[in-house]
Scaffold this motif. Structure first.
Motif, PDB file in Angstrom:
ATOM      1  N   THR A 181       0.828  -1.208   0.000  1.00  0.00           N
ATOM      2  CA  THR A 181       0.000   0.000   0.000  1.00  0.00           C
ATOM      3  C   THR A 181       0.858   1.252   0.000  1.00  0.00           C
ATOM      4  N   SER A 182       2.104   1.143   0.501  1.00  0.00           N
ATOM      5  CA  SER A 182       3.027   2.267   0.408  1.00  0.00           C
ATOM      6  C   SER A 182       4.462   1.762   0.444  1.00  0.00           C
ATOM      7  N   VAL A 183       5.320   2.492  -0.240  1.00  0.00           N
ATOM      8  CA  VAL A 183       6.751   2.193  -0.284  1.00  0.00           C
ATOM      9  C   VAL A 183       7.486   3.488   0.037  1.00  0.00           C
ATOM     10  N   SER A 184       8.340   3.450   1.054  1.00  0.00           N
ATOM     11  CA  SER A 184       9.088   4.648   1.464  1.00  0.00           C
ATOM     12  C   SER A 184      10.574   4.353   1.477  1.00  0.00           C
ATOM     13  N   HIS A 185      11.334   5.143   0.729  1.00  0.00           N
ATOM     14  CA  HIS A 185      12.794   5.011   0.758  1.00  0.00           C
ATOM     15  C   HIS A 185      13.283   5.542   2.097  1.00  0.00           C
ATOM     16  N   MET A 186      14.188   4.810   2.733  1.00  0.00           N
ATOM     17  CA  MET A 186      14.734   5.222   4.019  1.00  0.00           C
ATOM     18  C   MET A 186      16.150   5.722   3.797  1.00  0.00           C
ATOM     19  N   GLU A 187      16.441   6.895   4.293  1.00  0.00           N
ATOM     20  CA  GLU A 187      17.720   7.549   4.034  1.00  0.00           C
ATOM     21  C   GLU A 187      18.891   6.946   4.790  1.00  0.00           C
ATOM     22  N   HIS A 188      18.642   6.260   5.882  1.00  0.00           N
ATOM     23  CA  HIS A 188      19.735   5.740   6.709  1.00  0.00           C
ATOM     24  C   HIS A 188      20.419   4.571   6.023  1.00  0.00           C
ATOM     25  N   GLY A 189      21.661   4.416   6.321  1.00  0.00           N
ATOM     26  CA  GLY A 189      22.438   3.326   5.753  1.00  0.00           C
ATOM     27  C   GLY A 189      23.610   3.885   4.979  1.00  0.00           C
ATOM     28  N   LEU A 190      24.698   3.181   5.019  1.00  0.00           N
ATOM     29  CA  LEU A 190      25.908   3.667   4.387  1.00  0.00           C
ATOM     30  C   LEU A 190      26.136   3.082   3.004  1.00  0.00           C
ATOM     31  N   GLU A 191      25.679   1.865   2.783  1.00  0.00           N
ATOM     32  CA  GLU A 191      26.056   1.196   1.552  1.00  0.00           C
ATOM     33  C   GLU A 191      24.879   0.670   0.740  1.00  0.00           C
ATOM     34  N   HIS A 235      17.512   0.985   1.375  1.00  0.00           N
ATOM     35  CA  HIS A 235      16.564   0.517   2.392  1.00  0.00           C
ATOM     36  C   HIS A 235      15.193   1.126   2.143  1.00  0.00           C
ATOM     37  N   TYR A 236      14.176   0.300   2.327  1.00  0.00           N
ATOM     38  CA  TYR A 236      12.799   0.744   2.113  1.00  0.00           C
ATOM     39  C   TYR A 236      11.902   0.192   3.206  1.00  0.00           C
ATOM     40  N   ARG A 237      10.903   0.974   3.549  1.00  0.00           N
ATOM     41  CA  ARG A 237       9.801   0.475   4.372  1.00  0.00           C
ATOM     42  C   ARG A 237       8.660   0.208   3.400  1.00  0.00           C
ATOM     43  N   ASP A 269      -2.348  -6.093   4.303  1.00  0.00           N
ATOM     44  CA  ASP A 269      -2.812  -6.833   5.485  1.00  0.00           C
ATOM     45  C   ASP A 269      -2.333  -6.193   6.792  1.00  0.00           C
ATOM     46  N   ARG A 270      -1.823  -4.960   6.695  1.00  0.00           N
ATOM     47  CA  ARG A 270      -1.403  -4.127   7.826  1.00  0.00           C
ATOM     48  C   ARG A 270      -0.025  -4.484   8.384  1.00  0.00           C
ATOM     49  N   ARG A 271       0.669  -5.403   7.750  1.00  0.00           N
ATOM     50  CA  ARG A 271       2.050  -5.679   8.140  1.00  0.00           C
ATOM     51  C   ARG A 271       2.961  -4.651   7.475  1.00  0.00           C
ATOM     52  N   SER A 272       4.128  -4.465   8.068  1.00  0.00           N
ATOM     53  CA  SER A 272       5.159  -3.622   7.464  1.00  0.00           C
ATOM     54  C   SER A 272       6.459  -4.407   7.465  1.00  0.00           C
ATOM     55  N   CYS A 273       7.258  -4.199   6.442  1.00  0.00           N
ATOM     56  CA  CYS A 273       8.552  -4.857   6.402  1.00  0.00           C
ATOM     57  C   CYS A 273       9.629  -3.878   5.975  1.00  0.00           C
ATOM     58  N   ASN A 316      16.484 -10.146  -7.061  1.00  0.00           N
ATOM     59  CA  ASN A 316      15.365  -9.532  -7.762  1.00  0.00           C
ATOM     60  C   ASN A 316      15.920  -8.491  -8.716  1.00  0.00           C
ATOM     61  N   ARG A 317      15.615  -8.667  -9.984  1.00  0.00           N
ATOM     62  CA  ARG A 317      16.109  -7.744 -11.013  1.00  0.00           C
ATOM     63  C   ARG A 317      17.619  -7.563 -10.941  1.00  0.00           C
ATOM     64  N   GLY A 318      18.309  -8.682 -10.685  1.00  0.00           N
ATOM     65  CA  GLY A 318      19.763  -8.676 -10.657  1.00  0.00           C
ATOM     66  C   GLY A 318      20.395  -8.241  -9.354  1.00  0.00           C
ATOM     67  N   ARG A 319      19.599  -7.850  -8.370  1.00  0.00           N
ATOM     68  CA  ARG A 319      20.123  -7.370  -7.083  1.00  0.00           C
ATOM     69  C   ARG A 319      19.743  -8.335  -5.965  1.00  0.00           C
ATOM     70  N   LEU A 320      20.667  -8.539  -5.040  1.00  0.00           N
ATOM     71  CA  LEU A 320      20.374  -9.344  -3.857  1.00  0.00           C
ATOM     72  C   LEU A 320      19.513  -8.522  -2.908  1.00  0.00           C
ATOM     73  N   ALA A 321      18.569  -9.185  -2.269  1.00  0.00           N
ATOM     74  CA  ALA A 321      17.637  -8.485  -1.377  1.00  0.00           C
ATOM     75  C   ALA A 321      17.237  -9.394  -0.219  1.00  0.00           C
ATOM     76  N   ALA A 322      16.952  -8.766   0.916  1.00  0.00           N
ATOM     77  CA  ALA A 322      16.430  -9.479   2.076  1.00  0.00           C
ATOM     78  C   ALA A 322      15.341  -8.631   2.710  1.00  0.00           C
ATOM     79  N   LEU A 323      14.385  -9.307   3.329  1.00  0.00           N
ATOM     80  CA  LEU A 323      13.309  -8.624   4.038  1.00  0.00           C
ATOM     81  C   LEU A 323      13.404  -8.926   5.522  1.00  0.00           C
ATOM     82  N   PHE A 324      13.075  -7.923   6.307  1.00  0.00           N
ATOM     83  CA  PHE A 324      13.081  -8.039   7.759  1.00  0.00           C
ATOM     84  C   PHE A 324      11.760  -7.476   8.268  1.00  0.00           C
ATOM     85  N   GLU A 325      11.351  -7.914   9.463  1.00  0.00           N
ATOM     86  CA  GLU A 325      10.173  -7.286  10.038  1.00  0.00           C
ATOM     87  C   GLU A 325      10.523  -5.825  10.302  1.00  0.00           C
ATOM     88  N   PHE A 326       9.539  -4.949  10.137  1.00  0.00           N
ATOM     89  CA  PHE A 326       9.773  -3.532  10.406  1.00  0.00           C
ATOM     90  C   PHE A 326       9.455  -3.264  11.862  1.00  0.00           C
TER      91      PHE A 326
END
Length: 120
Positions: free
Chosen positions: A21-31, A34-36, A41-45, A90-100
């Motif tokens: 329902t929404s995708v937000s780029h998160m500015e923190h991180g050095l390398e 990161h996205y929320r 279903d009201r979960r966030s990751c 995904n689309r050539g990039r490694l990715a992982a999901l974590f609970e938000f």
């Protein structure tokens, strides 16, 4: 990664009916990127898109986070794909999901460790 790529990644983890329902780029991180992502279903990751192409480095990170959590350290859970993998490509990039988890981003002294913070 664009919105469409992130939405595809979410379906990889939660199935074809999963909707962001929404995708937000998160500015923190050095390398890495990161996205929320908030789901219908009201979960966030927390989505981490890695700059590295070395799967063994990502595997080490998600396995370490999983082991620390299993030993009682309060850290967000790694979310496995529908196939049980702790990360994917995904689309050539490694990715992982974590609970938000709501909270403040730690300061640089926490990221660098107490020794480095004291040196500054």
């Amino acid at each position: 990664m664009n919105d469409r790529g992130l939405r595809g990644l979410i379906r990889c983890y939660f199935g074809p009916a999963a909707r962001a329902t929404s995708v937000s780029h998160m500015e923190h991180g050095l390398e890495n990127e990161h996205y929320r992502v908030d789901l219908s279903d009201r979960r966030s990751c927390f989505v981490k898109i890695y700059r590295t192409t070395r799967a063994e480095l990502v595997a080490t990170e998600v396995e370490l986070v999983t082991a620390l959590r299993a030993r009682g350290l309060r850290t967000p859970a790694v979310i496995a794909t529908r196939d049980g993998d702790l990360f994917t490509r995904n689309r050539g990039r490694l990715a992982a999901l974590f609970e938000f988890v709501e909270g403040a981003h730690p300061g640089a002294e926490v990221q660098a460790g107490p020794g480095a913070a004291a040196a500054h």
